[in-house]
Write a protein that holds these residues in place. Structure first.
Motif, mmCIF file in Angstrom:
data_model
loop_
_atom_site.group_PDB
_atom_site.id
_atom_site.type_symbol
_atom_site.label_atom_id
_atom_site.label_comp_id
_atom_site.label_asym_id
_atom_site.label_seq_id
_atom_site.Cartn_x
_atom_site.Cartn_y
_atom_site.Cartn_z
ATOM 1 N N ASP A 196 40.365 38.103 40.980
ATOM 2 C CA ASP A 196 39.948 38.639 40.835
ATOM 3 C C ASP A 196 40.844 40.485 40.356
ATOM 4 O OD1 ASP A 196 37.604 40.892 40.999
ATOM 5 O OD2 ASP A 196 38.131 41.890 42.857
ATOM 6 N N ASN A 197 41.906 39.564 39.112
ATOM 7 C CA ASN A 197 42.818 39.996 38.748
ATOM 8 C C ASN A 197 43.604 41.562 39.732
ATOM 9 O OD1 ASN A 197 42.276 39.260 35.720
ATOM 10 N ND2 ASN A 197 40.593 40.639 35.899
ATOM 11 N N ARG A 198 43.450 40.752 40.916
ATOM 12 C CA ARG A 198 43.928 41.593 41.803
ATOM 13 C C ARG A 198 45.474 40.799 42.529
ATOM 14 N NH1 ARG A 198 40.313 43.387 45.686
ATOM 15 N NH2 ARG A 198 38.944 41.567 45.258
ATOM 16 N N TYR A 199 45.070 39.914 43.342
ATOM 17 C CA TYR A 199 46.554 39.457 43.315
ATOM 18 C C TYR A 199 46.833 37.948 42.778
ATOM 19 C CZ TYR A 199 43.783 42.215 47.649
ATOM 20 O OH TYR A 199 43.676 42.393 47.636
ATOM 21 N N TRP B 141 50.800 41.880 42.388
ATOM 22 C CA TRP B 141 49.386 42.094 43.237
ATOM 23 C C TRP B 141 49.082 43.439 42.046
ATOM 24 C CZ3 TRP B 141 49.902 46.835 47.982
ATOM 25 C CH2 TRP B 141 48.561 46.480 47.951
ATOM 26 N N ASN B 142 48.055 43.121 41.465
ATOM 27 C CA ASN B 142 47.850 44.974 40.687
ATOM 28 C C ASN B 142 46.746 45.538 41.892
ATOM 29 O OD1 ASN B 142 46.717 46.144 39.033
ATOM 30 N ND2 ASN B 142 46.219 45.041 37.079
ATOM 31 N N ASN C 28 43.417 47.820 40.690
ATOM 32 C CA ASN C 28 42.061 47.073 40.568
ATOM 33 C C ASN C 28 41.792 46.537 42.106
ATOM 34 O OD1 ASN C 28 42.659 46.572 37.828
ATOM 35 N ND2 ASN C 28 43.111 44.410 37.757
ATOM 36 N N GLU C 29 42.336 47.294 43.301
ATOM 37 C CA GLU C 29 41.624 47.442 44.351
ATOM 38 C C GLU C 29 40.883 48.497 44.304
ATOM 39 O OE1 GLU C 29 42.216 45.445 47.469
ATOM 40 O OE2 GLU C 29 44.415 44.411 46.264
ATOM 41 N N LYS D 9 50.940 47.495 39.764
ATOM 42 C CA LYS D 9 51.547 45.988 39.622
ATOM 43 C C LYS D 9 53.032 46.390 40.592
ATOM 44 C CE LYS D 9 52.615 43.236 36.765
ATOM 45 N NZ LYS D 9 52.162 42.613 35.892
#
Length: 1022
Positions: free
Chosen positions: A592-595, A627-628, A631-632, A647
């Motif tokens: 999810d472009n987060r992790y 970790w982005n 985007n959370e 990030k």
């Protein structure tokens, strides 16, 4: 019927009128702004489906002629694309929304590209703006001060010399083996000498081990990836960039003048007043820096063309550089011709073919046998007395020259018919012009063709198969010719010398790899890469030398005309071959472009020219996490006006350093015909052959393991950007040449001897904004690196000695719990009431001897930094760039106790005990020669400096004006490069005060100085 025909005619005419009206060109004007109402500069406006396009000016305005009914596409980096249909002539104002995928810009990584937002390693990206319109002939120097953790060391300002890049400190104890790996368009190259800055699109520096691990055994000092330019979509463009630079001596020491020199030397007892009265004309006061280094010039011309469409692209350029250095005459010359051709074409929807090619011809004038050290030109500039003029006119010769000419001695002359002087005051030096002219009849020519041919296949969506063949062909010819000379009764040579070395090499690199990218269920993003590489390097050279020819006319200066009975006849040469095979893979996943998580692995094997079979393979894994935070879900209510992007990342990996190894170091070498050997009692002699080095089958390459922790953040809608990295790097198995026990009968053996730790922190920050017609930006970086030797082979303890200084004493050392190649000598404690120098008794035995040597300095800085300021208003642009170093020491190595009569910086006189008393820095005149002073901290200076590398002012003419001349761009500019240096160092520019980039860093023994430059240039395209 008639009515029907009439109606049909009316319809046809109406239709034709409509078609003609539709086909007519209409002019559209407008302004492109962002969501805050500010103009978007450089936005591209294209007529969809064609190559017709323009760009917005500094006010965001544009004018374009298109077909009525066409659709215009508006695009700019950092903004979402927009489209607008043209219904007729008039004004179309467009507002571009912020691109939420701004960070989707890609950066080049090993064997692929990666979204900037997905990067989990420490990668610095340098755009073409850092390279354009600089008075630089090499791309390495453009990196100085531009990014944290990357230092550029220039040991000489000689024309054509290449700066040495250091990534995160010095991690090897051999000069040259701390260089990063250079990759140009996927091709491994040994240096950046063939890369013209005008052809570079971008440079990426892989700083951490995880980013560089994909290159395995060659990436222990980081990796520099260079991508050359390709054609851009739109109408084809022809361009010309030209500049002319006037050079003068930059930062220079203030030497003693004639009266100070006489007072100092007679007080010191170096010579008597009687000698002065006999040979000085009472008026000569030569400034040798001014006379021997009057200035030079450089001119650069680049012409080329580029273009692209949906099928392919091309970029081609021809670049010419002509650089005459600041030395007297035209003996320090560098010329380069470079031709670039890049092209690609989509043969099928699933097949793309491409090629990149660079051909260069470089020519340098052979200036002297050495450009540094006691016998160098610069050392002579330092040491020559001010009582002797540099040149004599024929009608104003001193008696000693008249006598020499009358005897027919080969007195040295310049090209314009003047006679070179010879000092009567300094016993062991020469007129520096002698070194300039002595070897001037010769030089080095280098030819290189480097390039790649590749095929990209996309058999299914997301999968790209690449096969790439790289090649490097090199050839060189190095020559010099010298004739007999006479300087004085003790400095002459009656011999000729002709030397010629030629060689060529062929290196090829074949690589096959596959990249696969897929997104599953919109949140699971997977990318994978796997491949192999084979590299083979073949070199061959031939050397011929003689000191006697059949004739000495100009057309006989070739080895063909050597005398068969000449006392010097040298002929040697041999081929070499090196090869290595590698397998590599990389796997990345993000949710999810987060992790983010990415792992890589490389296995390298090198042939027997490097290592024994037992140590031939190496394995280099790495892992990185990211970790982005932006985007959370819990961050979605945070305004972009406050926090745009955040990030955090971490990485760990292993790299090797094959560059620290030489050919067959692990094996014993045999010297053929090395000495005479008596075979029997009759006294018959034969030539003996014996091993000169011991073998060490356990020798292996250096290995580095590095941890990196980083954070990237952007604030205020990306106006403020901050990046912070911490790293800890341990390098083991450092290689050194060691003298084995004399009982072996051998002089050397190579061993893995120790370990070094480099740890540090890097900070980068930038701010950019636009206020009406005014745009500005400021960016800076600072980095701190702590270096420490953490282990040393017990056989070599307590230390390994480094380079010689002054009367052949060791000035640097490699020792556990010290920084690498620290400065070692005596601790100067000032002077007593009589001005006599005093030194610290380290061992407390009430006497000063060799055991009292200690650490007295380090060439490694506490921190390095750089700062860039930019501003623009309408067509005017201004950029100021500076860089500096803080806390590094420099050893002023021009002092020698065996030459007490050489000239010195004036501070040795004005700040001596004789002139300044108890508050002086230096002891009494004459007391430094026969003491440990020249081996002490009294010769160590703070080498900190800040240099303004560039101040450039440019003006771009309005498009409405230049379009009348069919031009798309016209910019003129003026620039001051390396013009201002701020330092307390007494010698030349401290930025280049090193004998080499390894164990001689910070040791100043007289290198070719840097120049300040005034440059004028123009950029034209149409």
């Amino acid at each position: 019927m008639k009515q029907s025909i009439k109606r049909l005619a009316i319809v046809v005419v109406s239709l034709l009128v409509s078609i003609m009206a539709f086909a007519q060109k209409v002019t559209v004007t407008g302004t492109v702004t962002d969501q805050t109402g500010q103009p978007v500069i450089g936005a591209g406006i294209f007529e969809k489906g064609t190559t017709n396009g323009v760009s917005t000016d500094v006010d965001g305005k544009y004018v374009i002629a298109v077909n009525q009914g066409a659709t215009l596409t508006y695009s700019c980096v950092g903004y979402a694309d927009a489209q607008q249909k043209v219904t007729g002539p008039g004004e179309l104002n467009i507002t571009l929304a912020d691109d939420t995928t701004l960070l989707e810009e890609t950066v080049v990584i090993g064997y692929g590209v990666q979204k900037k937002s997905d990067v989990t390693g420490a990668i610095a990206s340098i755009g073409k703006d850092a390279l354009q319109n600089r008075s630089l002939s090499d791309v390495a120097s453009a990196l100085s001060g531009k990014t944290a953790g990357v230092q550029v060391i220039s040991t000489t300002g000689k024309p054509g010399e290449i700066g040495t890049i250091r990534v995160r400190g010095l991690s090897s104890n051999n000069a040259g083996s701390s260089n990063p790996l250079y990759i140009v368009d996927g091709l491994q190259v040994s240096s950046l000498a063939t890369v013209d800055p005008a052809n570079v699109e971008s440079m990426e520096i892989l700083k951490d081990a995880a980013s560089a691990a994909i290159y395995g055994a060659q990436a222990g000092n980081g990796v520099v990836l260079i991508t050359t330019k390709t054609g851009k979509k739109g109408e084809g463009k022809i361009f010309y960039d030209g500049s002319y630079t006037m050079e003068s001596l930059g930062y220079r020491p203030n030497m003693m003048n004639a009266s100070q020199y006489i007072d100092y030397m007679t007080t010191a007892g170096a010579f008597t007043q009687t000698l002065v009265d006999e040979y000085w004309d009472k008026k000569t006061d030569t400034d040798w820096f001014k006379e021997a280094l009057p200035g030079g010039y450089a001119q650069r011309h680049v012409v080329g063309a580029q273009g692209a469409n949906d099928k392919g692209s091309y970029y081609t350029s021809l670049s010419l550089v002509d650089h005459d250095g600041i030395l007297y005459g035209d003996k320090d010359i560098f010329k380069r011709m470079s031709f670039q051709l890049n092209a690609d074409y989509k043969v099928k929807s699933w097949l793309k073919l491409g090629t990149t090619n660079t051909f260069t011809r470089r020519k340098t004038r052979y200036m002297a046998a050495s450009h540094e050290g006691d016998g160098s030109i610069m050392a002579r500039v330092y040491s020559m007395d001010p009582l002797t003029p540099m040149l004599y006119e024929e009608g104003n010769l001193p008696e000693y020259l008249k006598d020499a000419i009358a005897q027919g001695l080969p007195v040295q002359m310049t090209d314009d018919g003047k006679y070179m002087s010879s000092t009567q005051f300094v016993a062991r030096t020469q007129n520096p012009l002698f070194g300039v002219y002595r070897y001037a009849d010769g030089g080095t020519e280098n030819y290189a063709l480097t390039g790649t041919m590749y095929a990209n296949l996309t058999p299914v969506k997301g999968l790209t198969l690449t096969s790439r063949l790289g090649y490097t062909f090199t050839a060189y010819d190095q020559t010099y010719y010298t004739e007999p000379y006479w300087i004085s009764g003790t400095q002459f040579d009656n011999n000729y010398d002709l030397y010629d070395k030629m060689g060529f090499g062929l290196k090829y690199q074949w690589e096959n790899f596959a990249n696969y990218n897929v997104t599953i269920a919109k949140k699971h993003n997977l990318d994978a890469m796997v491949g192999m590489s084979y590299i083979e390097d073949n070199q061959k050279y031939l050397v011929a030398q003689t000191n006697e020819l059949k004739d000495y006319a100009d057309n006989f200066h070739y080895i063909t005309f050597y005398k068969e009975d000449a006392s010097v006849r040298k002929l040697e040469g041999h081929p070499t071959r090196k090869a290595n095979m590698s397998y590599f893979a990389r796997l990345g996943y993000n949710y999810d472009n987060r992790y983010f998580i990415q792992a890589s692995f490389r296995a390298d094997a090198f042939d027997s020219s490097y290592l024994a079979a037992s140590n031939r393979w190496g394995y280099f894994p790495s892992i990185s996490l990211g970790w982005n935070v932006t985007n959370e879900p819990f961050m979605q209510n945070v305004s972009k006006d406050v926090l745009s992007f955040l990030k955090v990342r971490a990485s760990y990996g292993t790299n090797g350093n094959i560059a620290a190894l030489g050919s067959y170091w692990y094996d014993a070498t045999v010297k053929i015909g090395a000495s005479n050997y008596q075979m029997d009692n009759s006294g018959n002699i034969t030539l003996a052959t014996y091993p000169t080095s011991a073998s060490n089958a356990g020798l292996k390459w250096e290995t580095s393991k590095q941890l990196d922790l980083g954070i990237d953040a952007r604030f205020l809608r990306d106006r403020l950007t901050i990046g912070i990295d911490y790293y800890n790097k341990n390098t083991d198995d450092l290689i050194s040449k060691v003298t084995p026990s004399y009982t072996t009968g051998q002089s050397e053996v190579y061993m893995n001897v120790g370990s070094v730790n480099n740890s540090g922190i890097e900070i980068e920050a930038s701010w950019k904004d636009v206020i009406g017609d005014f745009s500005y930006g400021i960016s800076g970086n600072i980095s701190h690196n702590a270096n420490m030797v953490t282990s040393l082979n017990p056989v070599l303890r307590p230390r390994i000695n480094g380079v010689f200084v002054s009367n052949n004493h060791y000035a640097t050392a490699f020792e556990i719990d010290k920084s690498i190649w620290y400065m070692r000598g005596f601790q100067y404690e000032g002077f007593d009431e009589n001005g006599q120098p005093q030194f610290k008794d380290i061992d407390g035995n009430d006497k000063i001897d060799e055991a009292d040597q200690t650490e007295i300095g380090s060439p490694l800085p506490d921190f390095t930094y750089g700062i860039t300021l930019t501003a623009g208003w309408k067509g005017i642009d201004l950029s100021i760039f500076g860089s500096g170093s803080q806390g590094n020491d420099v050893w002023f190595g021009m002092l020698r106790s065996d030459t007490p009569d050489r000239n010195l910086p004036a501070v040795f006189y004005t700040d001596s005990w004789n002139k300044a008393g108890a508050g002086a820095r230096y002891p009494a005149i004459g007391t430094t020669v026969n003491t440990y002073y020249y081996r002490s901290s009294g010769c160590i200076y703070d080498g900190s400096y800040f240099k303004i590398n560039q101040i450039q002012l440019g003006y771009s003419f309005p498009k409405s004006l230049i379009e009348k001349a069919k031009l798309s761009n016209l910019r003129v500019y003026a620039s001051l490069d390396d013009y201002f240096t701020f330092t307390k160092y007494v010698g030349f520019d401290p930025a280049s005060a090193s004998t080499n980039n390894g164990n001689g860093m910070g040791i100043d023994v007289g290198t070719y100085p840097s120049a300040r430059k005034l440059m004028f240039g123009v950029n034209i395209s149409f």
